[in-house]
Structures are given as C-alpha cells and as structure tokens.
Write an enzyme that holds these catalytic residues in place. Structure first.
Site, PDB file in Angstrom:
ATOM      1  N   SER A 279     -54.281  13.648 -32.903  1.00 55.20           N
ATOM      2  CA  SER A 279     -54.450  13.798 -34.352  1.00 55.20           C
ATOM      3  C   SER A 279     -55.598  14.738 -34.658  1.00 55.20           C
ATOM      4  O   SER A 279     -56.565  14.834 -33.884  1.00 55.20           O
ATOM      5  CB  SER A 279     -54.764  12.415 -34.921  1.00 55.20           C
ATOM      6  OG  SER A 279     -55.247  12.535 -36.228  1.00 55.20           O
TER       7      SER A 279
ATOM      8  N   TYR B 298     -59.492   3.895 -34.874  1.00 49.49           N
ATOM      9  CA  TYR B 298     -58.234   4.633 -34.673  1.00 49.49           C
ATOM     10  C   TYR B 298     -58.532   6.012 -34.081  1.00 49.49           C
ATOM     11  O   TYR B 298     -57.951   6.429 -33.085  1.00 49.49           O
ATOM     12  CB  TYR B 298     -57.475   4.779 -36.001  1.00 49.49           C
ATOM     13  CG  TYR B 298     -56.376   5.808 -35.932  1.00 49.49           C
ATOM     14  CD1 TYR B 298     -55.200   5.536 -35.248  1.00 49.49           C
ATOM     15  CD2 TYR B 298     -56.520   7.079 -36.516  1.00 49.49           C
ATOM     16  CE1 TYR B 298     -54.194   6.500 -35.143  1.00 49.49           C
ATOM     17  CE2 TYR B 298     -55.525   8.029 -36.425  1.00 49.49           C
ATOM     18  CZ  TYR B 298     -54.359   7.732 -35.743  1.00 49.49           C
ATOM     19  OH  TYR B 298     -53.375   8.686 -35.630  1.00 49.49           O
TER      20      TYR B 298
ATOM     21  N   LYS C 270     -57.755   8.007 -30.148  1.00 47.88           N
ATOM     22  CA  LYS C 270     -57.172   9.331 -29.863  1.00 47.88           C
ATOM     23  C   LYS C 270     -58.118  10.151 -28.983  1.00 47.88           C
ATOM     24  O   LYS C 270     -57.693  10.795 -28.019  1.00 47.88           O
ATOM     25  CB  LYS C 270     -56.867  10.083 -31.168  1.00 47.88           C
ATOM     26  CG  LYS C 270     -55.826   9.427 -32.055  1.00 47.88           C
ATOM     27  CD  LYS C 270     -54.470   9.352 -31.385  1.00 47.88           C
ATOM     28  CE  LYS C 270     -53.411   8.744 -32.280  1.00 47.88           C
ATOM     29  NZ  LYS C 270     -52.169   8.384 -31.551  1.00 47.88           N
TER      30      LYS C 270
HETATM   31  P1  NAD Z   1     -45.090   4.975 -36.836  1.00 45.02           P
HETATM   32  O1  NAD Z   1     -45.874   3.720 -36.956  1.00 45.02           O
HETATM   33  O2  NAD Z   1     -44.035   5.244 -37.839  1.00 45.02           O
HETATM   34  O3  NAD Z   1     -44.422   5.045 -35.379  1.00 45.02           O
HETATM   35  C1  NAD Z   1     -45.035   4.489 -34.227  1.00 45.02           C
HETATM   36  C2  NAD Z   1     -43.985   3.619 -33.541  1.00 45.02           C
HETATM   37  O4  NAD Z   1     -44.574   3.074 -32.355  1.00 45.02           O
HETATM   38  C3  NAD Z   1     -43.537   2.439 -34.398  1.00 45.02           C
HETATM   39  O5  NAD Z   1     -42.129   2.426 -34.463  1.00 45.02           O
HETATM   40  C4  NAD Z   1     -44.096   1.208 -33.692  1.00 45.02           C
HETATM   41  O6  NAD Z   1     -43.220   0.101 -33.812  1.00 45.02           O
HETATM   42  C5  NAD Z   1     -44.197   1.705 -32.252  1.00 45.02           C
HETATM   43  N1  NAD Z   1     -45.226   1.045 -31.428  1.00 45.02           N
HETATM   44  C6  NAD Z   1     -46.529   0.825 -31.732  1.00 45.02           C
HETATM   45  N2  NAD Z   1     -47.143   0.213 -30.698  1.00 45.02           N
HETATM   46  C7  NAD Z   1     -46.201   0.052 -29.720  1.00 45.02           C
HETATM   47  C8  NAD Z   1     -46.228  -0.512 -28.429  1.00 45.02           C
HETATM   48  N3  NAD Z   1     -47.321  -1.072 -27.910  1.00 45.02           N
HETATM   49  N4  NAD Z   1     -45.084  -0.502 -27.692  1.00 45.02           N
HETATM   50  C9  NAD Z   1     -43.940   0.034 -28.204  1.00 45.02           C
HETATM   51  N5  NAD Z   1     -43.867   0.575 -29.431  1.00 45.02           N
HETATM   52  C10 NAD Z   1     -44.987   0.585 -30.178  1.00 45.02           C
HETATM   53  O7  NAD Z   1     -46.127   6.172 -36.787  1.00 45.02           O
HETATM   54  P2  NAD Z   1     -45.899   7.742 -36.863  1.00 45.02           P
HETATM   55  O8  NAD Z   1     -46.419   8.223 -38.165  1.00 45.02           O
HETATM   56  O9  NAD Z   1     -44.519   8.070 -36.466  1.00 45.02           O
HETATM   57  O10 NAD Z   1     -46.924   8.217 -35.763  1.00 45.02           O
HETATM   58  C11 NAD Z   1     -46.546   8.402 -34.412  1.00 45.02           C
HETATM   59  C12 NAD Z   1     -47.778   8.772 -33.597  1.00 45.02           C
HETATM   60  O11 NAD Z   1     -48.387   9.935 -34.162  1.00 45.02           O
HETATM   61  C13 NAD Z   1     -48.862   7.689 -33.591  1.00 45.02           C
HETATM   62  O12 NAD Z   1     -49.438   7.638 -32.314  1.00 45.02           O
HETATM   63  C14 NAD Z   1     -49.864   8.193 -34.602  1.00 45.02           C
HETATM   64  O13 NAD Z   1     -51.166   7.743 -34.319  1.00 45.02           O
HETATM   65  C15 NAD Z   1     -49.761   9.700 -34.407  1.00 45.02           C
HETATM   66  N6  NAD Z   1     -50.184  10.450 -35.610  1.00 45.02           N
HETATM   67  C16 NAD Z   1     -49.584  10.179 -36.809  1.00 45.02           C
HETATM   68  C17 NAD Z   1     -50.027  10.857 -37.956  1.00 45.02           C
HETATM   69  C18 NAD Z   1     -49.416  10.554 -39.297  1.00 45.02           C
HETATM   70  O14 NAD Z   1     -50.034  10.907 -40.311  1.00 45.02           O
HETATM   71  N7  NAD Z   1     -48.244   9.928 -39.384  1.00 45.02           N
HETATM   72  C19 NAD Z   1     -51.032  11.829 -37.851  1.00 45.02           C
HETATM   73  C20 NAD Z   1     -51.587  12.101 -36.607  1.00 45.02           C
HETATM   74  C21 NAD Z   1     -51.147  11.404 -35.485  1.00 45.02           C
HETATM   75  N1  UFG Z   2     -55.791  10.753 -51.441  1.00 42.31           N
HETATM   76  C1  UFG Z   2     -55.759  10.457 -52.795  1.00 42.31           C
HETATM   77  N2  UFG Z   2     -55.150   9.293 -53.187  1.00 42.31           N
HETATM   78  C2  UFG Z   2     -54.538   8.448 -52.299  1.00 42.31           C
HETATM   79  C3  UFG Z   2     -54.550   8.777 -50.926  1.00 42.31           C
HETATM   80  C4  UFG Z   2     -55.186   9.944 -50.527  1.00 42.31           C
HETATM   81  O1  UFG Z   2     -56.287  11.198 -53.616  1.00 42.31           O
HETATM   82  O2  UFG Z   2     -53.985   7.423 -52.725  1.00 42.31           O
HETATM   83  C5  UFG Z   2     -56.428  12.015 -51.002  1.00 42.31           C
HETATM   84  C6  UFG Z   2     -57.518  11.841 -49.960  1.00 42.31           C
HETATM   85  O3  UFG Z   2     -58.774  11.644 -50.549  1.00 42.31           O
HETATM   86  C7  UFG Z   2     -57.419  13.149 -49.183  1.00 42.31           C
HETATM   87  C8  UFG Z   2     -55.936  13.524 -49.274  1.00 42.31           C
HETATM   88  O4  UFG Z   2     -55.424  12.791 -50.374  1.00 42.31           O
HETATM   89  O5  UFG Z   2     -58.155  14.149 -49.816  1.00 42.31           O
HETATM   90  C9  UFG Z   2     -55.127  13.179 -48.031  1.00 42.31           C
HETATM   91  O6  UFG Z   2     -55.315  11.805 -47.689  1.00 42.31           O
HETATM   92  P1  UFG Z   2     -54.367  11.085 -46.612  1.00 42.31           P
HETATM   93  O7  UFG Z   2     -54.809   9.663 -46.528  1.00 42.31           O
HETATM   94  O8  UFG Z   2     -52.945  11.333 -46.930  1.00 42.31           O
HETATM   95  O9  UFG Z   2     -54.672  11.880 -45.253  1.00 42.31           O
HETATM   96  P2  UFG Z   2     -56.017  12.010 -44.403  1.00 42.31           P
HETATM   97  O10 UFG Z   2     -56.201  13.456 -44.107  1.00 42.31           O
HETATM   98  O11 UFG Z   2     -57.147  11.318 -45.030  1.00 42.31           O
HETATM   99  O12 UFG Z   2     -55.668  11.209 -43.059  1.00 42.31           O
HETATM  100  C10 UFG Z   2     -54.417  11.337 -42.386  1.00 42.31           C
HETATM  101  C11 UFG Z   2     -54.195  10.096 -41.526  1.00 42.31           C
HETATM  102  C12 UFG Z   2     -55.198  10.051 -40.412  1.00 42.31           C
HETATM  103  C13 UFG Z   2     -55.114  11.313 -39.617  1.00 42.31           C
HETATM  104  C14 UFG Z   2     -55.302  12.516 -40.507  1.00 42.31           C
HETATM  105  C15 UFG Z   2     -55.086  13.780 -39.728  1.00 42.31           C
HETATM  106  O13 UFG Z   2     -54.334   8.922 -42.326  1.00 42.31           O
HETATM  107  O14 UFG Z   2     -54.893   9.005 -39.553  1.00 42.31           O
HETATM  108  O15 UFG Z   2     -54.376  12.467 -41.585  1.00 42.31           O
HETATM  109  O16 UFG Z   2     -53.859  13.762 -39.079  1.00 42.31           O
HETATM  110  F1  UFG Z   2     -56.067  11.301 -38.671  1.00 42.31           F
END
Ligand code: NAD
Ligand code: UFG
Length: 334
Positions: free
Chosen positions: A125, A149, A153
């Site tokens: 991330s 969290y 990572k």
């Molecule tokens: P998500 O929660 O939709 O998908 C993750 C999946 O992993 C889920 O279906 C959950 O049931 C499964 N899971 C969790 N722990 C498990 C375990 N121990 N064994 C088997 N399955 C398990 O999340 P996502 O948004 O699809 O994110 C996927 C990956 O990308 C995550 O590692 C997350 O940290 C990373 N990531 C997501 C974002 C974002 O904004 N969505 C940003 C940066 C990184």
């Molecule tokens: N924001 C609002 N209102 C809300 C939610 C968010 O104004 O209800 C604003 C935040 O202040 C920020 C922007 O929208 O300026 C984006 O916020 P997000 O929560 O959507 O995203 P972040 O960048 O804060 O964080 C996300 C994930 C993290 C990840 C990061 C980079 O939550 O886990 O993106 O991938 F690490």
C-alpha cells in the site's frame, strides 16, 4: 493454462483480478476465509469469467489447508490479497491485525516453499511511504507507518525481501496500491464495505444512493488547491491488470522488488464528489468536518517504474471510475 493461487480472491481487488486473470488466459484458484467477503461472489464471477472459479473456503494461516490447495493444484504463482485492511480498526485491534496479516503471510510462504512455488505478488500500500516523504512517491524512498495496518505492510515487505535474499529461487513483487475505487464495467462486482465506510468513495456512493444524507468532508484547510485532501485514485480494473503485468514481470525478475500502482495524478475530495455527481446525475450534499487525525494533505505516486518494468499504465480517468462505481451501486440496490 497456468494456475494462479489468488489468496483473498473473494474480496474487492481480488475478485476484479480473478476476472482479468481469466481474460489473460490464466486459471485463478481462489482461497478466502470469507472474513470480509461472501460466497455469493462466485455467482457474478462465474458470469464474468465464463466458468466458475475453483474456490477453497480456507484461512491462509491454516497450514494443512494450504498444503492441500498446493497438492491438488499445480500452482505457478501466488497473488496475495488476504489481509485485514481497516486503519482505524487496526489501531483498536493491533494483535488481530499483526496476527492475521503477518502470520498469514508467513504460513502462506511456508506452504509455497514446501510446494516449490516461489513466485509471489503481494498487495502492499501507499501507506508504506509514511508521514515524512514528499509526493510524488518513488519506490526507493524509506518506508514507515503510523498505524498497525500500515506497519503490517512495511513489515511484510521486509519479510519478503529477506526471503528473497536467503533463497535466490524466490521472485517477489510488492505492489504498492494507491487509492483503488470504482467497479467492473458490468456493474456485477464492486466494493461493498460492511458497516459505515471509512473511505471516501464508498461513503459518497452511500450519499448518492440515499443511505446517508451528506458527505462528511474531513478537512478543508489543507495546503491543497481547494483545501481538501488530495489522493491518487486508481480504477480497480486498472489495478487488476497491473497484477497481470506483474505476473509476467516475475518471470524476468531476480529476487525482490516493489512497484507503485497509481495514476500519478492527484484528485481532491471535491474533485471526486463532483465527478460522482456527474455520474449519478444529481447534486450530493456535504458538510465540512474537522480533519481526520493522521491524514496527509497529499498522496500520489510516481508511476515511472511501473511503466518501465511492467509496461503498464492506468488508463481510466475519474469520470470513468465514478460511472462504473455508480453502475455497481445501482445494480446492488435493485
Ligand atoms: P477485501 O477485504 O475486500 O479483500 C481481502 C480478502 O481477504 C477478503 O475477502 C477476506 O475475506 C480475505 N482474508 C482476510 N484474511 C484472510 C485470511 N487470513 N485467510 C484467507 N482469507 C483472508 O480487501 P481489498 O480492498 O480487496 O484489499 C486486498 C488487499 O489489498 C489487502 O491486503 C489490502 O490491505 C490491500 N490494499 C487495499 C487497499 C484498498 O484501498 N482497498 C489499498 C492498499 C492496499
Ligand atoms: N475523506 C472525507 N470524508 C470521508 C472519508 C475520507 O473527506 O468520509 C477524505 C480524507 O480526509 C482524504 C480522502 O478523502 O483526504 C481519501 O480518504 P480515504 O479514507 O478514502 O483514503 P486514504 O488515502 O486516507 O487511505 C486509503 C486506505 C489506506 C491506504 C491508503 C493508500 O484507507 O488503508 O488509502 O492506499 F493505505
């Protein structure tokens, strides 16, 4: 057809990646414990893939279950999405986050080593750039975090690098995602967070569908063009195709590497809100709230390394992200 183990493949990014894997000629083998997803995902996946993907309901921390998956399928490489991802929850439940994310990765890697499968793409991330680097972030910047969290990572990236140093047969790519939003253009799969969404895009979507009466804009006094936080939003399908490019890259790569997946462009909260208004065809109410603790003013990627090493760039713009995201919301509200 090469088989790719998709750990966490029933979730938001994993499900979109499974679809792109099939279009690119791979066979996804999904493992998920359904802690943040549901088995009903298999229906739309079957429609979009033209076949029902093989699915194991299993936890990646369960070594015996993982050994069985590797024994029953000749896996070429693993894409590892399986993790807990809510920043605020990680602050109140650090033990659960470290245990699930770090232990899960270790057990998965043990099972991979035992099966002789040493190619891995890991979901990292942008959060690993921490609070002190200045965007645009480049992959050589020092990493750090501000919450459990984020630390999972950072720590997993170190663990994977150490594994590659110890055994040159391993090839690992950490993909540092910026802010994935939107949905598959079919409207059949998208993001469906449980409870009140923490992230901007699913929150706006709930205002648009009438579930919430206004968006809480958390801070309008940042040193950004309109005072609201600026992020690098990337269409989830672009992110998914980045994984296909990463799989191909692994065959040429030696050892460990990390690559940003973003667009390189920043959008403010109001930019996203206004693009979503265009997509859903009406004005969406908002109110200004205080800043969220720990939020950064700006976060966006330098995407040169992805272009150079993966031959990949994001192609969808903010209007398309909102149009596809809204189509999914309309589909699930029917
Ligand atoms: P998500 O929660 O939709 O998908 C993750 C999946 O992993 C889920 O279906 C959950 O049931 C499964 N899971 C969790 N722990 C498990 C375990 N121990 N064994 C088997 N399955 C398990 O999340 P996502 O948004 O699809 O994110 C996927 C990956 O990308 C995550 O590692 C997350 O940290 C990373 N990531 C997501 C974002 C974002 O904004 N969505 C940003 C940066 C990184
Ligand atoms: N924001 C609002 N209102 C809300 C939610 C968010 O104004 O209800 C604003 C935040 O202040 C920020 C922007 O929208 O300026 C984006 O916020 P997000 O929560 O959507 O995203 P972040 O960048 O804060 O964080 C996300 C994930 C993290 C990840 C990061 C980079 O939550 O886990 O993106 O991938 F690490």
């Amino acid at each position: 057809m090469k088989k790719i183990l998709v750990a966490g493949g029933m979730g938001y990014i994993g499900s979109h990646t499974a679809v792109e894997l099939v279009s690119a000629g791979y066979e996804p083998i999904i493992v998920d414990n359904l802690s943040n997803s549901s088995e009903s995902m298999l229906e739309p996946l079957e429609k979009l893939c033209g076949m029902r993907p093989k699915f194991y309901k299993a936890d990646i921390r369960d070594r015996a279950a993982m050994d069985k998956v590797f024994a029953e399928n000749e896996i070429d490489a693993v894409i590892h999405f399986a993790g807990l991802k809510a920043v605020a929850e990680s602050v109140s439940m650090p033990i659960e986050y470290y245990e699930n994310n770090i232990n899960g990765t270790l057990v998965l890697c043990e099972a991979m080593r035992a099966a002789g499968c040493k190619k891995l793409v890991f979901s990292s991330s942008a959060t690993v750039y921490g609070p002190t680097n200045e965007p645009p972030y480049t992959e050589d910047m020092p990493t750090s975090a501000t919450n459990p969290y984020g630390w999972t990572k950072v720590m997993i990236e170190h663990i994977l690098e150490d594994i590659c140093t110890a055994d040159p047969e391993w090839k690992v790519l950490s993909l540092r995602y910026f802010n994935p939003i939107g949905a598959h253009e079919s409207g059949l799969i998208g993001e469906e967070p449980n409870g009140i969404p923490n992230n901007l895009f699913p929150y706006i979507a709930r205002v648009a569908s009438g579930k919430f009466d206004h968006l809480k804009v958390t801070g309008n006094d940042y040193p950004t063009p309109d005072g609201t936080g600026v992020r690098d939003y990337i269409h989830v399908v672009d992110l998914a195709t980045g994984h296909i490019a990463a799989l191909k890259r692994l065959d040429e790569q030696n050892g460990y590497d990390a690559i940003n997946l973003g667009t390189g462009k920043g959008s403010s909260v109001f930019d996203v809100l206004h693009a979503f208004e265009k997509a859903c065809g009406r004005e969406l109410p908002y109110k200004i709230y205080p800043r969220r603790p720990g939020d950064l003013a700006f976060s966006f990627a330098n995407v040169d390394k992805a272009k150079r090493l993966l031959g990949w760039t994001a192609k969808y713009d903010m209007d398309r992200m909102c149009a596809d995201g809204w189509r999914y919301i309309e589909h699930v509200s029917k």
